[in-house]
Write a protein that holds these residues in place. Structure first.
Motif, PDB file in Angstrom:
ATOM      1  N   PRO A 114       0.777  -1.244  -0.139  1.00 48.05           N
ATOM      2  CA  PRO A 114       0.026  -0.052   0.046  1.00 48.05           C
ATOM      3  C   PRO A 114       0.699   1.288  -0.074  1.00 48.05           C
ATOM      4  CG  PRO A 114      -0.850  -1.481   1.692  1.00 48.05           C
ATOM      5  CD  PRO A 114       0.553  -2.050   1.037  1.00 48.05           C
ATOM      6  N   ASP A 115       0.386   2.435  -0.542  1.00 47.33           N
ATOM      7  CA  ASP A 115       1.218   3.615  -0.758  1.00 47.33           C
ATOM      8  C   ASP A 115       1.625   4.004   0.577  1.00 47.33           C
ATOM      9  OD1 ASP A 115       0.532   3.643  -3.262  1.00 47.33           O
ATOM     10  OD2 ASP A 115      -1.156   4.977  -2.976  1.00 47.33           O
ATOM     11  N   SER A 116       0.997   3.643   1.609  1.00 47.10           N
ATOM     12  CA  SER A 116       1.572   4.434   2.997  1.00 47.10           C
ATOM     13  C   SER A 116       2.905   3.559   3.665  1.00 47.10           C
ATOM     14  CB  SER A 116       0.579   4.178   4.116  1.00 47.10           C
ATOM     15  OG  SER A 116       0.155   2.668   4.176  1.00 47.10           O
ATOM     16  N   ILE A 117       2.811   2.283   3.132  1.00 46.67           N
ATOM     17  CA  ILE A 117       4.186   1.617   3.240  1.00 46.67           C
ATOM     18  C   ILE A 117       5.219   1.586   2.206  1.00 46.67           C
ATOM     19  CG2 ILE A 117       5.155  -0.965   3.741  1.00 46.67           C
ATOM     20  CD1 ILE A 117       2.092  -1.533   4.866  1.00 46.67           C
ATOM     21  N   LYS A 118       4.568   1.654   1.013  1.00 40.44           N
ATOM     22  CA  LYS A 118       5.676   1.843  -0.179  1.00 40.44           C
ATOM     23  C   LYS A 118       6.526   2.870  -0.090  1.00 40.44           C
ATOM     24  CE  LYS A 118       3.497   2.543  -3.937  1.00 40.44           C
ATOM     25  NZ  LYS A 118       2.791   2.403  -5.169  1.00 40.44           N
ATOM     26  N   LYS A 119       5.919   3.808   0.221  1.00 37.09           N
ATOM     27  CA  LYS A 119       6.635   5.337   0.315  1.00 37.09           C
ATOM     28  C   LYS A 119       7.906   5.263   0.986  1.00 37.09           C
ATOM     29  CE  LYS A 119       6.276  10.342   0.740  1.00 37.09           C
ATOM     30  NZ  LYS A 119       5.513  11.606   1.241  1.00 37.09           N
ATOM     31  N   SER A 120       7.619   4.865   2.120  1.00 42.45           N
ATOM     32  CA  SER A 120       8.915   4.601   3.231  1.00 42.45           C
ATOM     33  C   SER A 120       9.935   3.626   3.071  1.00 42.45           C
ATOM     34  CB  SER A 120       8.328   4.355   4.640  1.00 42.45           C
ATOM     35  OG  SER A 120       9.382   4.087   5.504  1.00 42.45           O
ATOM     36  N   MET A 121       9.411   2.655   2.355  1.00 38.17           N
ATOM     37  CA  MET A 121      10.316   1.408   1.938  1.00 38.17           C
ATOM     38  C   MET A 121      11.024   2.026   0.494  1.00 38.17           C
ATOM     39  SD  MET A 121       8.429  -2.126   2.862  1.00 38.17           S
ATOM     40  CE  MET A 121       9.975  -3.131   2.538  1.00 38.17           C
ATOM     41  N   LEU A 122      10.332   2.497  -0.086  1.00 38.40           N
ATOM     42  CA  LEU A 122      11.122   2.845  -1.589  1.00 38.40           C
ATOM     43  C   LEU A 122      12.062   3.947  -1.136  1.00 38.40           C
ATOM     44  CD1 LEU A 122       8.222   3.221  -3.996  1.00 38.40           C
ATOM     45  CD2 LEU A 122      10.258   1.620  -4.092  1.00 38.40           C
ATOM     46  N   GLY A 123      12.083   4.728  -0.146  1.00 40.91           N
ATOM     47  CA  GLY A 123      13.036   5.748   0.190  1.00 40.91           C
ATOM     48  C   GLY A 123      14.663   4.839   0.493  1.00 40.91           C
ATOM     49  N   ASP A 124      14.257   3.937   1.419  1.00 44.16           N
ATOM     50  CA  ASP A 124      15.463   3.107   1.986  1.00 44.16           C
ATOM     51  C   ASP A 124      16.188   2.498   0.519  1.00 44.16           C
ATOM     52  OD1 ASP A 124      15.447   4.114   4.446  1.00 44.16           O
ATOM     53  OD2 ASP A 124      14.080   2.640   5.144  1.00 44.16           O
ATOM     54  N   PHE A 125      15.141   2.021  -0.161  1.00 39.54           N
ATOM     55  CA  PHE A 125      15.660   1.071  -1.195  1.00 39.54           C
ATOM     56  C   PHE A 125      16.444   1.987  -2.259  1.00 39.54           C
ATOM     57  CE2 PHE A 125      15.312  -1.035  -5.450  1.00 39.54           C
ATOM     58  CZ  PHE A 125      15.642  -2.389  -5.026  1.00 39.54           C
ATOM     59  N   LYS A 126      15.995   3.063  -2.598  1.00 38.82           N
ATOM     60  CA  LYS A 126      16.776   4.127  -3.457  1.00 38.82           C
ATOM     61  C   LYS A 126      18.027   4.491  -3.031  1.00 38.82           C
ATOM     62  CE  LYS A 126      16.034   8.156  -6.166  1.00 38.82           C
ATOM     63  NZ  LYS A 126      17.405   8.603  -5.906  1.00 38.82           N
ATOM     64  N   LYS A 127      17.958   4.910  -1.546  1.00 37.10           N
ATOM     65  CA  LYS A 127      19.352   4.933  -0.943  1.00 37.10           C
ATOM     66  C   LYS A 127      20.270   3.827  -1.279  1.00 37.10           C
ATOM     67  CE  LYS A 127      17.604   8.246   2.371  1.00 37.10           C
ATOM     68  NZ  LYS A 127      17.285   8.538   3.591  1.00 37.10           N
ATOM     69  N   TYR A 128      19.732   2.504  -0.924  1.00 34.14           N
ATOM     70  CA  TYR A 128      20.508   1.422  -1.242  1.00 34.14           C
ATOM     71  C   TYR A 128      21.084   1.314  -2.590  1.00 34.14           C
ATOM     72  CZ  TYR A 128      21.711  -3.539  -1.489  1.00 34.14           C
ATOM     73  OH  TYR A 128      22.567  -4.808  -1.560  1.00 34.14           O
ATOM     74  N   LEU A 129      20.037   1.456  -3.404  1.00 30.75           N
ATOM     75  CA  LEU A 129      20.506   1.479  -4.846  1.00 30.75           C
ATOM     76  C   LEU A 129      21.647   2.465  -5.163  1.00 30.75           C
ATOM     77  CD1 LEU A 129      20.341   0.465  -7.755  1.00 30.75           C
ATOM     78  CD2 LEU A 129      18.318   2.113  -8.054  1.00 30.75           C
ATOM     79  N   ASP A 130      21.755   3.638  -4.852  1.00 29.96           N
ATOM     80  CA  ASP A 130      22.577   4.646  -4.958  1.00 29.96           C
ATOM     81  C   ASP A 130      24.000   4.216  -4.324  1.00 29.96           C
ATOM     82  OD1 ASP A 130      20.969   6.212  -6.338  1.00 29.96           O
ATOM     83  OD2 ASP A 130      20.285   7.555  -4.477  1.00 29.96           O
ATOM     84  N   ALA A 131      23.844   3.595  -3.125  1.00 27.27           N
ATOM     85  CA  ALA A 131      25.018   3.132  -2.625  1.00 27.27           C
ATOM     86  C   ALA A 131      25.801   2.084  -3.289  1.00 27.27           C
ATOM     87  CB  ALA A 131      24.822   2.610  -1.141  1.00 27.27           C
ATOM     88  N   ARG A 132      24.879   1.137  -4.001  1.00 28.40           N
ATOM     89  CA  ARG A 132      25.545   0.188  -4.849  1.00 28.40           C
ATOM     90  C   ARG A 132      26.041   0.528  -6.180  1.00 28.40           C
ATOM     91  NH1 ARG A 132      27.693  -3.423  -3.210  1.00 28.40           N
ATOM     92  NH2 ARG A 132      27.190  -4.873  -4.911  1.00 28.40           N
ATOM     93  N   ILE A 133      25.392   1.746  -6.655  1.00 34.46           N
ATOM     94  CA  ILE A 133      26.240   2.495  -7.730  1.00 34.46           C
ATOM     95  C   ILE A 133      27.393   3.003  -7.414  1.00 34.46           C
ATOM     96  CG2 ILE A 133      25.740   4.354  -9.592  1.00 34.46           C
ATOM     97  CD1 ILE A 133      22.679   3.583  -9.329  1.00 34.46           C
ATOM     98  N   ASP A 134      27.350   3.574  -6.087  1.00 33.88           N
ATOM     99  CA  ASP A 134      28.681   4.380  -5.588  1.00 33.88           C
ATOM    100  C   ASP A 134      29.695   3.326  -5.328  1.00 33.88           C
ATOM    101  OD1 ASP A 134      27.530   6.692  -5.497  1.00 33.88           O
ATOM    102  OD2 ASP A 134      27.078   6.582  -3.379  1.00 33.88           O
ATOM    103  N   TYR A 135      29.242   2.129  -5.304  1.00 32.01           N
ATOM    104  CA  TYR A 135      30.347   0.914  -5.077  1.00 32.01           C
ATOM    105  C   TYR A 135      31.074   0.772  -6.288  1.00 32.01           C
ATOM    106  CZ  TYR A 135      31.880  -4.057  -4.828  1.00 32.01           C
ATOM    107  OH  TYR A 135      32.624  -5.034  -4.773  1.00 32.01           O
ATOM    108  N   TRP A 136      30.503   0.891  -7.696  1.00 30.23           N
ATOM    109  CA  TRP A 136      31.025   0.830  -8.707  1.00 30.23           C
ATOM    110  C   TRP A 136      31.939   2.051  -9.249  1.00 30.23           C
ATOM    111  CZ3 TRP A 136      32.278  -2.166 -12.827  1.00 30.23           C
ATOM    112  CH2 TRP A 136      32.795  -1.849 -13.800  1.00 30.23           C
ATOM    113  N   ASP A 137      31.159   3.105  -9.022  1.00 30.43           N
ATOM    114  CA  ASP A 137      31.810   4.505  -9.112  1.00 30.43           C
ATOM    115  C   ASP A 137      33.316   4.725  -8.279  1.00 30.43           C
ATOM    116  OD1 ASP A 137      29.830   5.005 -10.912  1.00 30.43           O
ATOM    117  OD2 ASP A 137      28.708   6.460  -9.574  1.00 30.43           O
ATOM    118  N   ALA A 138      33.507   4.075  -7.342  1.00 25.19           N
ATOM    119  CA  ALA A 138      34.602   3.921  -6.345  1.00 25.19           C
ATOM    120  C   ALA A 138      35.800   3.615  -7.310  1.00 25.19           C
ATOM    121  CB  ALA A 138      34.519   3.262  -5.140  1.00 25.19           C
ATOM    122  N   GLY A 139      35.464   2.832  -8.074  1.00 26.43           N
ATOM    123  CA  GLY A 139      36.683   2.359  -9.005  1.00 26.43           C
ATOM    124  C   GLY A 139      37.415   1.084  -8.272  1.00 26.43           C
ATOM    125  N   ASP A 140      39.000   1.288  -8.092  1.00 24.77           N
ATOM    126  CA  ASP A 140      39.626   0.476  -7.431  1.00 24.77           C
ATOM    127  C   ASP A 140      39.985   1.187  -5.973  1.00 24.77           C
ATOM    128  OD1 ASP A 140      39.724  -1.822  -9.095  1.00 24.77           O
ATOM    129  OD2 ASP A 140      40.755  -0.780 -10.294  1.00 24.77           O
TER     130      ASP A 140
END
Length: 261
Positions: A100-126
């Protein structure tokens, strides 16, 4: 990964290949010069290498092919792991959207931050510092929406959705470990060391095996270029976060998950 290798990974592969080119060419030239001086001192002395040169060249070619195959296999394994993680992220995202929207909004916020962190993992290079920071951030964000989902299992209205999301989240967490293990898993240093020793010795003996006055500079340069290019490709395959042979095209699949928000 070995701290020394982490520092070497910061150096451009083309620069290392250029250094190898110089070393191989100089050793080939030194071998020829040494042979020439030894023949001048004792012209009657037989200094031919016979089958030893061919045997050494064969051994070098065998180890070169083995190392190339190992580096290529690890490269393909890393590529597949990135694709698998992208698929898991997409699956998790669409299952979160079933709430439901009330739950989805909160979980999507954390999930988006997680996704950004995984992208940062690649952008970190070596860079090991940036890589560890990205891993820590991803772990924190993952724990946040994992705990939220775990609480929803006790909610009769959302239990089915939460239970379906659990195995996807577990696989996502395991994929982080798999990718990091793949990143630090490179061709063993001992194999690289033995390969370089064989290449350098073979370069010297190739020059030493020539008769005085028969050295062809074009052949020597071509021989040096071929060996340097082979070593360069092995280095490129072993560092897929940079250089010409990289996995940026595979990482784009994870970046594209953002489009589904």
């Amino acid at each position: 990964m070995d701290p020394l290798r982490e520092k070497i990974f910061q150096v451009n592969a083309l620069l290392i290949a250029a250094v190898f080119f110089i070393i191989i060419y100089v050793l080939n030239w030194l071998g020829y010069v040494m042979k020439k001086k030894m023949v001048q001192g004792k012209p009657e002395r037989d200094l031919s290498l016979g089958t030893a040169e061919g045997a050494l060249m064969g051994l070098m070619a065998l180890l070169l092919a083995f190392t190339f195959g190992m580096a290529s296999s690890k490269y393909e394994s890393r590529r597949q792991t990135i694709i698998d993680e992208a698929n898991l992220l997409n699956t998790a995202l669409f299952r979160i959207k079933l709430y439901p929207d009330s739950i989805k909004k909160s979980m999507l916020g954390d999930f988006k931050k997680y996704l950004d962190a995984r992208i940062d993992y690649w952008d970190a290079g070596d860079d090991p510092v940036k890589i560890n920071a990205a891993l820590n951030n991803a772990g924190n964000y993952f724990n946040s929406f994992w705990n939220d989902n775990a609480l929803l299992i006790n909610d009769p209205n959302n239990r089915s959705r939460a239970e379906q999301l659990v195995p996807v989240l577990i696989n996502m967490k395991n994929m982080v470990t798999t990718r990091e293990a793949g990143r630090v898993s490179t061709v063993p240093s001992l194999i690289i060391l033995v390969l370089l020793i064989l290449v350098f010795v073979a370069s010297f003996l190739t020059g030493f095996g020539l008769k005085p006055g028969s050295r062809n500079p074009v052949f020597s340069i071509a021989f040096t270029i071929m060996l340097s290019v082979a070593l360069y490709i092995i280095m490129e395959l072993s560092r897929p976060r940079q250089g010409l042979i990289n996995l940026g095209f595979a990482e784009k699949e994870i970046v594209d998950v953002r489009k589904n928000f």
